[in-house]
Design a protein around this motif. Structure first.
Motif, mmCIF file in Angstrom:
data_model
loop_
_atom_site.group_PDB
_atom_site.id
_atom_site.type_symbol
_atom_site.label_atom_id
_atom_site.label_comp_id
_atom_site.label_asym_id
_atom_site.label_seq_id
_atom_site.Cartn_x
_atom_site.Cartn_y
_atom_site.Cartn_z
ATOM 1 N N TRP A 118 -8.661 -5.091 1.835
ATOM 2 C CA TRP A 118 -7.834 -4.094 2.514
ATOM 3 C C TRP A 118 -6.675 -3.619 1.657
ATOM 4 O O TRP A 118 -6.145 -2.512 1.879
ATOM 5 C CB TRP A 118 -7.332 -4.639 3.846
ATOM 6 C CG TRP A 118 -8.459 -4.835 4.810
ATOM 7 C CD1 TRP A 118 -8.958 -6.015 5.271
ATOM 8 C CD2 TRP A 118 -9.278 -3.810 5.408
ATOM 9 N NE1 TRP A 118 -10.019 -5.799 6.112
ATOM 10 C CE2 TRP A 118 -10.237 -4.455 6.219
ATOM 11 C CE3 TRP A 118 -9.282 -2.422 5.329
ATOM 12 C CZ2 TRP A 118 -11.190 -3.756 6.941
ATOM 13 C CZ3 TRP A 118 -10.229 -1.721 6.049
ATOM 14 C CH2 TRP A 118 -11.170 -2.381 6.852
ATOM 15 N N GLY A 119 -6.281 -4.395 0.650
ATOM 16 C CA GLY A 119 -5.272 -3.927 -0.295
ATOM 17 C C GLY A 119 -5.792 -2.833 -1.203
ATOM 18 O O GLY A 119 -5.012 -2.094 -1.815
ATOM 19 N N SER A 120 -7.102 -2.715 -1.303
ATOM 20 C CA SER A 120 -7.739 -1.660 -2.099
ATOM 21 C C SER A 120 -8.143 -0.466 -1.255
ATOM 22 O O SER A 120 -8.395 0.622 -1.784
ATOM 23 C CB SER A 120 -8.991 -2.225 -2.790
ATOM 24 O OG SER A 120 -8.711 -3.409 -3.487
ATOM 25 N N PHE A 121 -8.230 -0.674 0.032
ATOM 26 C CA PHE A 121 -8.749 0.323 0.964
ATOM 27 C C PHE A 121 -7.998 1.655 0.865
ATOM 28 O O PHE A 121 -8.592 2.727 0.739
ATOM 29 C CB PHE A 121 -8.660 -0.255 2.382
ATOM 30 C CG PHE A 121 -8.936 0.712 3.494
ATOM 31 C CD1 PHE A 121 -10.233 1.077 3.799
ATOM 32 C CD2 PHE A 121 -7.892 1.246 4.243
ATOM 33 C CE1 PHE A 121 -10.497 1.966 4.845
ATOM 34 C CE2 PHE A 121 -8.139 2.129 5.282
ATOM 35 C CZ PHE A 121 -9.452 2.492 5.577
ATOM 36 N N GLY A 122 -6.662 1.599 0.920
ATOM 37 C CA GLY A 122 -5.870 2.821 0.894
ATOM 38 C C GLY A 122 -6.039 3.609 -0.388
ATOM 39 O O GLY A 122 -5.985 4.849 -0.392
ATOM 40 N N GLU A 321 -0.046 4.266 19.032
ATOM 41 C CA GLU A 321 -0.822 3.812 17.879
ATOM 42 C C GLU A 321 -1.532 4.977 17.201
ATOM 43 O O GLU A 321 -1.529 5.098 15.967
ATOM 44 C CB GLU A 321 -1.844 2.767 18.344
ATOM 45 C CG GLU A 321 -2.799 2.293 17.273
ATOM 46 C CD GLU A 321 -3.837 1.321 17.798
ATOM 47 O OE1 GLU A 321 -4.787 1.021 17.052
ATOM 48 O OE2 GLU A 321 -3.705 0.864 18.960
ATOM 49 N N LEU A 322 -2.154 5.845 17.988
ATOM 50 C CA LEU A 322 -2.898 6.973 17.446
ATOM 51 C C LEU A 322 -1.984 7.960 16.722
ATOM 52 O O LEU A 322 -2.396 8.612 15.758
ATOM 53 C CB LEU A 322 -3.628 7.708 18.570
ATOM 54 C CG LEU A 322 -4.713 6.933 19.324
ATOM 55 C CD1 LEU A 322 -5.258 7.756 20.474
ATOM 56 C CD2 LEU A 322 -5.835 6.540 18.389
ATOM 57 N N THR A 323 -0.752 8.061 17.178
ATOM 58 C CA THR A 323 0.194 9.000 16.576
ATOM 59 C C THR A 323 0.775 8.475 15.276
ATOM 60 O O THR A 323 0.844 9.196 14.272
ATOM 61 C CB THR A 323 1.338 9.305 17.574
ATOM 62 O OG1 THR A 323 0.788 9.843 18.773
ATOM 63 C CG2 THR A 323 2.334 10.290 16.984
ATOM 64 N N GLY A 324 1.201 7.215 15.265
ATOM 65 C CA GLY A 324 1.914 6.696 14.104
ATOM 66 C C GLY A 324 1.051 6.200 12.966
ATOM 67 O O GLY A 324 1.402 6.375 11.789
ATOM 68 N N GLY A 325 -0.104 5.581 13.279
ATOM 69 C CA GLY A 325 -0.897 4.930 12.250
ATOM 70 C C GLY A 325 -1.331 5.828 11.109
ATOM 71 O O GLY A 325 -1.018 5.560 9.928
ATOM 72 N N PRO A 326 -2.060 6.916 11.375
ATOM 73 C CA PRO A 326 -2.531 7.772 10.285
ATOM 74 C C PRO A 326 -1.402 8.418 9.486
ATOM 75 O O PRO A 326 -1.512 8.584 8.269
ATOM 76 C CB PRO A 326 -3.369 8.838 11.008
ATOM 77 C CG PRO A 326 -3.708 8.241 12.322
ATOM 78 C CD PRO A 326 -2.560 7.359 12.682
ATOM 79 N N VAL A 327 -0.311 8.784 10.155
ATOM 80 C CA VAL A 327 0.788 9.461 9.475
ATOM 81 C C VAL A 327 1.495 8.513 8.513
ATOM 82 O O VAL A 327 1.789 8.872 7.365
ATOM 83 C CB VAL A 327 1.779 10.028 10.509
ATOM 84 C CG1 VAL A 327 2.962 10.683 9.814
ATOM 85 C CG2 VAL A 327 1.089 11.045 11.407
ATOM 86 N N LEU A 328 1.766 7.292 8.955
ATOM 87 C CA LEU A 328 2.404 6.315 8.074
ATOM 88 C C LEU A 328 1.507 5.961 6.899
ATOM 89 O O LEU A 328 1.974 5.858 5.754
ATOM 90 C CB LEU A 328 2.770 5.061 8.873
ATOM 91 C CG LEU A 328 4.054 5.166 9.702
ATOM 92 C CD1 LEU A 328 4.072 4.131 10.808
ATOM 93 C CD2 LEU A 328 5.280 5.008 8.802
ATOM 94 N N SER A 329 0.218 5.787 7.144
ATOM 95 C CA SER A 329 -0.710 5.441 6.060
ATOM 96 C C SER A 329 -0.812 6.560 5.038
ATOM 97 O O SER A 329 -0.804 6.316 3.820
ATOM 98 C CB SER A 329 -2.097 5.131 6.636
ATOM 99 O OG SER A 329 -2.069 3.989 7.463
ATOM 100 N N ALA A 330 -0.911 7.803 5.519
ATOM 101 C CA ALA A 330 -1.012 8.941 4.613
ATOM 102 C C ALA A 330 0.265 9.103 3.801
ATOM 103 O O ALA A 330 0.227 9.374 2.587
ATOM 104 C CB ALA A 330 -1.307 10.215 5.398
#
Length: 411
Positions: A118-122, A321-330
């Protein structure tokens, strides 16, 4: 090109996506029965098992720094491959784990493999997606992961119903096989390692740790992590013990969360299109606050009404969760320079390790000090975090970009 659910077209990345499914089905199969497996297959007490798992978590936290360096040096695909093999070995070794130290040892190995994967996933997601599509891809793969966990959870329920030693051992073997399957699928995934000039100056963790703007993002992420840990470590105890609702409500909450993430993540990302990322990060925290308020209210109501309020509250919580997760990851992926992205995302992922180590103890302590104490504290953390995240765009330009705007123009 986007699907009807707002997800990107998988196209040439089918094997990578399938590998994620395989990995999460296996993990979803074993995670729900981890404690029960060791209770059934060893002579350890619940306290000893918990101590072994906590010890392994502490031992592997510094691994984020090592994994980040290795990702930058060898490329994310190689580290994902290594992670799958390490997890397969660690999982199979559970068949012979019979003491506290042995359980801690093999769990540490398993955690190292998980960190490697998972450290490589992003890094891989960033490489296969274009700017303006990152929220779509991170959201899509989060939905895929949730669906995989849910399938694994159903299979785990069957194993628990059978309840024999062979059933428990079969779970371990099947999980190990899913890691091997993910390894095979990833063999044909391109190597997304960033090329460097031979005369380029050497850079390492000193550069990452001096990046004050990125460190502020990691600190802001901790507030979101605290909210995300509620589902696993606070709600089951609160529902079943604190306000004494029927046990099936816990399972229903998890089912609602999984279904909404699996089916609604792409649609929520599309709905956020054109909004400033930092504002969406703050909005996610405020949505959490609304759900916490509903959980408090549920504790004051008759059982039948409390059940309804808890289920509606879980829907609201999931939208956070749906709002914050993708935005923080991106944001985390795009704010990192290409040649050091492994280290940067390793530091970002460390926030999840810190949350996983701190929140179980903190949540249970707060729940022991009154039925509403936890929710008031979490609400305060969320409000402060929401305000703090609004300061990010001044220092971190990636946090001031708009969600999926480029992808929407091309759709």
């Amino acid at each position: 090109m986007l699907t009807r659910l707002g997800f990107p077209s998988v196209g040439e990345h089918r094997r990578f996506v399938t590998a994620i499914v395989a990995d999460t089905v296996g993990s979803g199969l074993f995670m729900p029965i981890t404690l029960l497996y060791f209770l059934a297959m060893t002579d350890l007490s619940l306290v000893q098992i918990g101590s072994a798992l906590s010890l392994s978590a502490l031992l592997t936290m510094p691994g984020a720094f090592v994994i980040g360096s290795l990702v930058d040096r060898f490329g994310p695909r190689r580290m994902m491959l290594a992670g799958n093999l390490i997890q397969a070995v660690g999982m199979l070794a559970y068949l012979w784990a019979d003491s506290l130290l042995v359980v801690a040892l093999w769990t540490t190995l398993l955690n190292i493999g998980r960190q490697s994967f998972w450290g490589s996933f992003g890094n891989v997601v960033t490489a296969i997606s274009a700017p303006g599509e990152r929220e779509l891809w991170f959201g899509f793969l989060q939905a895929v992961r949730n669906l995989g966990y849910s399938v694994g959870g159903v299979l785990a329920g069957i194993a628990l119903q059978i309840g024999t030693d062979i059933a428990y051992q079969s779970v371990v073997v099947v999980n190990a096989v899913t890691f091997v399957l993910a390894y095979v699928l990833l063999l044909d995934v391109p190597d997304h390692r960033v090329a460097r000039d031979d005369d380029a100056p050497l850079e390492g963790w000193a550069v990452v740790l001096r990046d004050r703007a990125y460190l502020r993002l990691v600190l802001g992420q901790l507030g979101f992590v605290a909210g995300m840990m509620v589902l696993n470590f606070a709600l089951p105890v609160y529902v079943a013990e604190t306000i004494d609702l029927p046990g099936w409500v816990v399972g229903a909450i998890f089912t609602v969360n999984t279904a909404l993430v699996g089916l609604g993540q792409g649609l929520v990302v599309r709905r956020m299109t054109g909004q400033v990322r930092a504002r969406m990060m703050g909005l996610a925290q405020l949505i959490f606050v609304v759900s916490y308020a509903m959980f408090v209210v549920a504790g004051w109501l008759p059982v039948w009404l409390a059940v309804a309020v808890m289920l509606v509250g879980s829907v609201v919580y999931t939208f956070g969760e749906l709002t914050g997760g993708p935005v923080l990851s991106a944001t985390a992926a795009e704010a990192a320079p290409d040649h050091l992205r492994g280290r940067y995302l390793g530091l970002f992922q460390l926030s999840w390790g810190v949350g996983g180590a701190v929140t179980p103890v903190a949540f249970t302590w707060l729940l022991a000090h009154g039925p509403t104490t936890l929710w008031w504290v979490l609400s305060l953390v969320a409000v402060v975090s929401a305000a703090y995240l609004q300061t990010l765009p001044r220092l971190l330009p990636a946090a001031g970009l708009r969600v999926t705007q480029a992808a929407e123009r091309e759709a």
